[in-house]
Scaffold this motif. Structure first.
Motif, PDB file in Angstrom:
ATOM      1  N   GLU A 173       0.801  -1.220   0.000  1.00  0.00           N
ATOM      2  CA  GLU A 173       0.000   0.000   0.000  1.00  0.00           C
ATOM      3  C   GLU A 173       0.838   1.276   0.000  1.00  0.00           C
ATOM      4  OE1 GLU A 173      -2.443  -0.080   3.497  1.00  0.00           O
ATOM      5  OE2 GLU A 173      -0.758   0.174   4.879  1.00  0.00           O
TER       6      GLU A 173
ATOM      7  N   GLU B 102       0.618   2.813  -5.568  1.00  0.00           N
ATOM      8  CA  GLU B 102      -0.007   3.829  -6.410  1.00  0.00           C
ATOM      9  C   GLU B 102       1.016   4.517  -7.312  1.00  0.00           C
ATOM     10  OE1 GLU B 102      -3.756   6.811  -6.073  1.00  0.00           O
ATOM     11  OE2 GLU B 102      -2.537   6.517  -4.270  1.00  0.00           O
TER      12      GLU B 102
ATOM     13  N   SER C 110      -4.265  -2.379   2.419  1.00  0.00           N
ATOM     14  CA  SER C 110      -5.200  -1.838   1.432  1.00  0.00           C
ATOM     15  C   SER C 110      -4.717  -2.017  -0.012  1.00  0.00           C
ATOM     16  CB  SER C 110      -5.453  -0.349   1.707  1.00  0.00           C
ATOM     17  OG  SER C 110      -4.249   0.391   1.628  1.00  0.00           O
TER      18      SER C 110
ATOM     19  N   GLU D 248      -7.617  -2.728  -2.475  1.00  0.00           N
ATOM     20  CA  GLU D 248      -8.471  -1.568  -2.754  1.00  0.00           C
ATOM     21  C   GLU D 248      -7.762  -0.574  -3.666  1.00  0.00           C
ATOM     22  OE1 GLU D 248      -9.983  -3.832   0.461  1.00  0.00           O
ATOM     23  OE2 GLU D 248      -7.989  -2.898   0.273  1.00  0.00           O
ATOM     24  N   ILE D 249      -6.482  -0.350  -3.415  1.00  0.00           N
ATOM     25  CA  ILE D 249      -5.723   0.582  -4.256  1.00  0.00           C
ATOM     26  C   ILE D 249      -5.663   0.059  -5.683  1.00  0.00           C
ATOM     27  CG2 ILE D 249      -3.431   1.564  -4.690  1.00  0.00           C
ATOM     28  CD1 ILE D 249      -3.035   1.569  -1.622  1.00  0.00           C
TER      29      ILE D 249
ATOM     30  N   GLU E  78      -7.613  -2.111  -7.240  1.00  0.00           N
ATOM     31  CA  GLU E  78      -8.915  -2.163  -7.898  1.00  0.00           C
ATOM     32  C   GLU E  78      -9.488  -0.785  -8.213  1.00  0.00           C
ATOM     33  OE1 GLU E  78     -11.322  -4.699  -5.440  1.00  0.00           O
ATOM     34  OE2 GLU E  78     -10.498  -6.529  -6.362  1.00  0.00           O
ATOM     35  N   SER E  79      -8.972   0.255  -7.568  1.00  0.00           N
ATOM     36  CA  SER E  79      -9.426   1.605  -7.891  1.00  0.00           C
ATOM     37  C   SER E  79      -8.949   2.038  -9.280  1.00  0.00           C
ATOM     38  CB  SER E  79      -8.933   2.602  -6.833  1.00  0.00           C
ATOM     39  OG  SER E  79      -7.536   2.813  -6.922  1.00  0.00           O
ATOM     40  N   TYR E  80      -7.998   1.309  -9.856  1.00  0.00           N
ATOM     41  CA  TYR E  80      -7.474   1.626 -11.183  1.00  0.00           C
ATOM     42  C   TYR E  80      -7.965   0.649 -12.248  1.00  0.00           C
ATOM     43  CZ  TYR E  80      -4.294   5.032  -9.147  1.00  0.00           C
ATOM     44  OH  TYR E  80      -3.767   6.125  -8.496  1.00  0.00           O
TER      45      TYR E  80
END
Length: 296
Positions: free
Chosen positions: A17, A21, A47, A50-51, A53-55
């Motif tokens: 995490e 990004e 996370s 989540e990070i 899958e946000s992309y």
């Protein structure tokens, strides 16, 4: 720019995490457009999922699995890769925005005249904040010595500095032996074509505190080096290699293990090297130091 073959970038991520990004954005910012990013979340408990899958998009895929280790995660990414070319990227590192463009153009430039399976450039080593501290080592063969010989001696370059062709490979790494995974991969890739170097910086390798503990695992490092040697000495190319190549393989193994204070094993490999060059002063000196348990 004109698309010239899809590139699959594979990222194995475990509890990444802090840096994931930045890694993803370095791919999104490429000047070359024909790529896919495959992130394999290897059972992260932070996370990371989540990070990643946000992309999610048509070009960014996320595969979630239970924790099985980076080697297995890379292979999972490989099985899902659709590209002609592959780039392996660790979740805490970045590639510079022209890497894909430069390396696709470069490997394509040999299509009509030479069989090239891999190209690689230079890379920076950075701190946690991506401040450059130094250039990563690149081990180049000297005159009259080829990459096919040099690859027996050392892991030539950081994995994310390279781009290679996917065809002919059945997997990225073996799953059953203790080896140096990147080095093992290059030993296979070079069987399908030559390596070519270009003098551009293409990526940054991040060195941070959580990595330091791993580098202190001397016994594991020794087992890795001996594991890769076992792969090398059964290679048909090694068996027919000249004495210079065989000396360099055993001498470089001895030096590497000596640095990790594996004195008895270093003595064995210095002696093995001397079978191929009995007059080597550097090897004799190394043998004496290891025999009396002095570090180099």
């Amino acid at each position: 720019m004109e698309n010239n073959g899809k590139v699959s970038i594979i990222v194995a991520a475990y509890n990444a995490e802090r840096f994931l990004e930045e890694c993803i954005k370095s791919v999104l910012n490429q000047t070359y457009n024909n790529w896919e990013l495959i992130i394999v979340n290897d059972g992260s408990t932070d996370s990371t999922k989540e990070i990643a899958e946000s992309y999610l998009s048509e070009k960014v895929k996320v595969i979630n699995q239970s924790n099985q280790g980076a080697i297995t995660a890379r292979n999972v990414g490989f099985y899902h890769a659709e590209g002609e070319f592959l780039v392996i990227l660790d979740a805490d590192d970045i590639i510079y925005n022209t890497k894909l463009e430069k390396q696709v153009d470069y490997i394509r430039s040999f299509d009509s005249c030479e069989n090239v399976s891999l190209v690689f450039g230079r890379s920076h080593i950075c701190d946690e904040n991506l401040q450059i501290t130094r250039e990563a080592a690149v081990h180049m063969p000297d005159e009259n010595y080829s990459y096919r010989n040099k690859i027996f001696e050392t892991n030539l370059f950081p994995i994310h500095a390279a781009m290679f062709r996917k065809n002919n490979l059945k997997k990225l790494h073996s799953l059953d032996d203790i080896t140096i995974p990147d080095w093992e991969l290059w030993l296979e890739v070079i069987e399908y074509g030559n390596f070519k170097f270009h003098n551009d910086f293409v990526c940054a390798y991040r060195h941070h505190e959580s990595m330091s503990a791993k580098k202190d695992m001397s016994e594991f490092q020794i087992k890795q080096r001996e594991g890769i040697l076992k792969k090398i000495v059964v290679s048909p190319r090694f068996l027919i290699a000249d004495d210079r190549v065989k000396f360099n393989v055993y001498y470089s193994t001895a030096r590497s293990i000596h640095k990790f204070s594996g004195f008895n094993r270093a003595v064995f490999y210095y002696k093995s090297a001397l079978k191929y060059n009995i007059f080597s002063i550097k090897c004799i000196v190394g043998l004496i130091f290891a025999w009396f348990k002095f570090n180099v």
